[in-house]
Design a protein around this motif. Structure first.
Motif, mmCIF file in Angstrom:
data_model
loop_
_atom_site.group_PDB
_atom_site.id
_atom_site.type_symbol
_atom_site.label_atom_id
_atom_site.label_comp_id
_atom_site.label_asym_id
_atom_site.label_seq_id
_atom_site.Cartn_x
_atom_site.Cartn_y
_atom_site.Cartn_z
ATOM 1 N N LEU A 56 35.106 18.142 87.861
ATOM 2 C CA LEU A 56 34.569 19.314 87.669
ATOM 3 C C LEU A 56 33.223 19.023 87.020
ATOM 4 O O LEU A 56 32.804 18.423 86.172
ATOM 5 C CB LEU A 56 35.291 19.975 86.323
ATOM 6 N N LEU A 57 32.167 19.819 87.572
ATOM 7 C CA LEU A 57 30.874 19.722 87.206
ATOM 8 C C LEU A 57 30.639 21.020 86.472
ATOM 9 O O LEU A 57 30.658 22.177 86.822
ATOM 10 C CB LEU A 57 30.023 19.707 88.510
ATOM 11 N N LYS A 58 30.004 20.977 85.406
ATOM 12 C CA LYS A 58 29.348 22.015 84.562
ATOM 13 C C LYS A 58 28.158 22.020 84.100
ATOM 14 O O LYS A 58 27.555 20.783 83.671
ATOM 15 C CB LYS A 58 30.151 22.239 83.302
ATOM 16 N N THR A 59 27.384 22.860 84.641
ATOM 17 C CA THR A 59 25.768 22.949 84.188
ATOM 18 C C THR A 59 25.334 24.291 83.553
ATOM 19 O O THR A 59 25.822 25.312 83.601
ATOM 20 C CB THR A 59 24.903 22.622 85.382
ATOM 21 N N TYR A 60 24.341 24.026 82.538
ATOM 22 C CA TYR A 60 23.554 24.956 81.839
ATOM 23 C C TYR A 60 22.298 24.594 81.439
ATOM 24 O O TYR A 60 22.163 23.408 81.229
ATOM 25 C CB TYR A 60 24.723 25.531 80.607
ATOM 26 N N VAL A 61 21.571 25.742 81.384
ATOM 27 C CA VAL A 61 20.111 25.532 80.892
ATOM 28 C C VAL A 61 20.155 25.542 79.296
ATOM 29 O O VAL A 61 20.696 26.447 78.612
ATOM 30 C CB VAL A 61 19.111 26.626 81.477
ATOM 31 N N THR A 62 19.571 24.511 78.646
ATOM 32 C CA THR A 62 19.630 24.568 77.226
ATOM 33 C C THR A 62 18.222 25.150 76.479
ATOM 34 O O THR A 62 18.140 25.643 75.540
ATOM 35 C CB THR A 62 19.762 23.054 76.346
ATOM 36 N N LYS A 63 17.389 24.945 77.368
ATOM 37 C CA LYS A 63 15.952 25.213 76.884
ATOM 38 C C LYS A 63 15.034 25.735 77.991
ATOM 39 O O LYS A 63 14.974 24.927 79.039
ATOM 40 C CB LYS A 63 15.305 23.909 76.219
ATOM 41 N N ALA A 64 14.176 26.505 78.012
ATOM 42 C CA ALA A 64 13.302 27.057 78.922
ATOM 43 C C ALA A 64 11.899 27.637 78.180
ATOM 44 O O ALA A 64 12.011 28.526 77.696
ATOM 45 C CB ALA A 64 13.810 28.150 79.829
ATOM 46 N N ASP A 65 10.800 26.841 78.279
ATOM 47 C CA ASP A 65 9.579 27.268 77.259
ATOM 48 C C ASP A 65 8.415 26.746 78.389
ATOM 49 O O ASP A 65 8.238 25.648 78.921
ATOM 50 C CB ASP A 65 9.689 26.456 76.062
ATOM 51 N N GLY A 66 7.426 27.672 78.250
ATOM 52 C CA GLY A 66 6.329 27.491 79.101
ATOM 53 C C GLY A 66 6.647 27.240 80.503
ATOM 54 O O GLY A 66 7.038 28.055 81.344
ATOM 55 N N VAL A 67 6.353 26.003 80.980
ATOM 56 C CA VAL A 67 6.656 25.306 82.434
ATOM 57 C C VAL A 67 7.705 24.635 82.679
ATOM 58 O O VAL A 67 7.798 24.326 83.907
ATOM 59 C CB VAL A 67 5.267 25.039 83.145
ATOM 60 N N THR A 68 8.280 24.403 81.546
ATOM 61 C CA THR A 68 9.474 23.457 81.459
ATOM 62 C C THR A 68 10.888 23.997 81.317
ATOM 63 O O THR A 68 10.989 24.906 80.529
ATOM 64 C CB THR A 68 9.300 22.164 80.824
ATOM 65 N N SER A 69 11.939 23.374 81.746
ATOM 66 C CA SER A 69 13.329 23.841 81.423
ATOM 67 C C SER A 69 14.045 22.295 81.247
ATOM 68 O O SER A 69 13.860 21.443 82.246
ATOM 69 C CB SER A 69 13.422 24.784 82.544
ATOM 70 N N THR A 70 14.959 22.495 80.450
ATOM 71 C CA THR A 70 15.913 21.405 80.311
ATOM 72 C C THR A 70 17.341 21.822 80.440
ATOM 73 O O THR A 70 17.736 22.863 80.123
ATOM 74 C CB THR A 70 16.092 20.953 78.652
ATOM 75 N N ARG A 71 17.902 20.999 81.415
ATOM 76 C CA ARG A 71 19.344 21.297 81.956
ATOM 77 C C ARG A 71 20.371 20.251 81.657
ATOM 78 O O ARG A 71 19.836 19.016 81.703
ATOM 79 C CB ARG A 71 19.358 21.452 83.344
ATOM 80 N N LYS A 72 21.534 20.706 81.158
ATOM 81 C CA LYS A 72 22.613 19.732 81.020
ATOM 82 C C LYS A 72 23.701 19.725 81.994
ATOM 83 O O LYS A 72 24.076 20.997 82.590
ATOM 84 C CB LYS A 72 23.452 20.017 79.566
ATOM 85 N N VAL A 73 24.023 18.595 82.414
ATOM 86 C CA VAL A 73 25.292 18.650 83.424
ATOM 87 C C VAL A 73 26.374 17.732 82.981
ATOM 88 O O VAL A 73 25.982 16.695 82.592
ATOM 89 C CB VAL A 73 25.030 17.957 84.967
ATOM 90 N N ASP A 74 27.510 18.043 82.572
ATOM 91 C CA ASP A 74 28.618 17.446 82.295
ATOM 92 C C ASP A 74 29.448 17.290 83.395
ATOM 93 O O ASP A 74 29.899 18.269 84.078
ATOM 94 C CB ASP A 74 29.378 18.228 81.207
ATOM 95 N N ILE A 75 30.003 16.193 83.567
ATOM 96 C CA ILE A 75 30.956 15.814 84.751
ATOM 97 C C ILE A 75 32.288 15.404 84.106
ATOM 98 O O ILE A 75 32.465 14.339 83.435
ATOM 99 C CB ILE A 75 30.298 14.554 85.406
ATOM 100 N N TYR A 76 33.364 15.852 84.451
ATOM 101 C CA TYR A 76 34.790 15.794 83.943
ATOM 102 C C TYR A 76 35.736 15.318 85.137
ATOM 103 O O TYR A 76 35.444 15.947 86.215
ATOM 104 C CB TYR A 76 35.220 17.217 83.422
ATOM 105 N N ASN A 77 36.583 14.620 84.681
ATOM 106 C CA ASN A 77 37.887 14.523 85.455
ATOM 107 C C ASN A 77 38.722 15.909 85.199
ATOM 108 O O ASN A 77 39.172 16.188 84.257
ATOM 109 C CB ASN A 77 38.747 13.227 84.999
ATOM 110 N N LYS A 78 38.915 16.648 86.186
ATOM 111 C CA LYS A 78 39.474 17.880 85.945
ATOM 112 C C LYS A 78 40.978 17.924 85.480
ATOM 113 O O LYS A 78 41.398 18.670 84.603
ATOM 114 C CB LYS A 78 39.381 18.783 87.274
ATOM 115 N N ALA A 79 41.686 16.999 86.020
ATOM 116 C CA ALA A 79 43.212 16.926 85.492
ATOM 117 C C ALA A 79 43.243 16.560 84.258
ATOM 118 O O ALA A 79 44.064 17.231 83.498
ATOM 119 C CB ALA A 79 43.741 15.851 86.672
#
Length: 128
Positions: free
Chosen positions: A72-95
């Motif tokens: 299971l891949l989960k992603t979301y943006v944590t910050k978006a300012d000016g011209v840059t953005s920070t993204r997190k991706v967490d990778i899980y064993n779904k079971a």
């Protein structure tokens, strides 16, 4: 913060010589889900006007993934300012809901017409 998820199954092509998912594959998954999230939340007009380039990437590997594991891949943006953005991706064993890896990437927003960094619009921020 709007989370986007995707589920994949580990295949033989994902494995390294130790029969674990190759570290490079995790990096590919991070890139793939970031792109899928962008495509899902943007219009054709936005997609044709803007694009992202990767500035930095960190990934912390916690536990291995093995052949046949449902990931299971989960992603979301944590910050978006000016011209840059920070993204997190967490990778899980779904079971087991075990965190396998966690990534943070920093992206720069660019205009297709100028090929230069451009401010992230309020509309783009609201979509993520």
């Amino acid at each position: 913060m709007k989370t986007y998820t995707k589920t994949i199954i580990v295949t033989e092509e994902d494995l390294d010589e130790l029969n674990h998912v190759n570290n490079v594959r995790y990096v590919q998954w991070v890139n793939d889900i970031a792109k899928a999230h962008w495509l899902k939340n943007t219009s054709k007009a936005i997609f044709e006007a803007y694009f992202w380039v990767l500035l930095s990437h960190t990934i912390n590997y916690k536990k291995p993934a093995l052949l046949g594991d449902e990931i299971l891949l989960k992603t979301y943006v944590t910050k978006a300012d000016g011209v840059t953005s920070t993204r997190k991706v967490d990778i899980y064993n779904k079971a087991s809901n075990t965190l396998l890896a966690s990534s943070e990437t920093k992206w720069c927003f660019l205009s297709h017409s100028t090929l230069k960094p451009t401010r992230i619009t309020e509309d783009i921020k609201a979509r993520f």
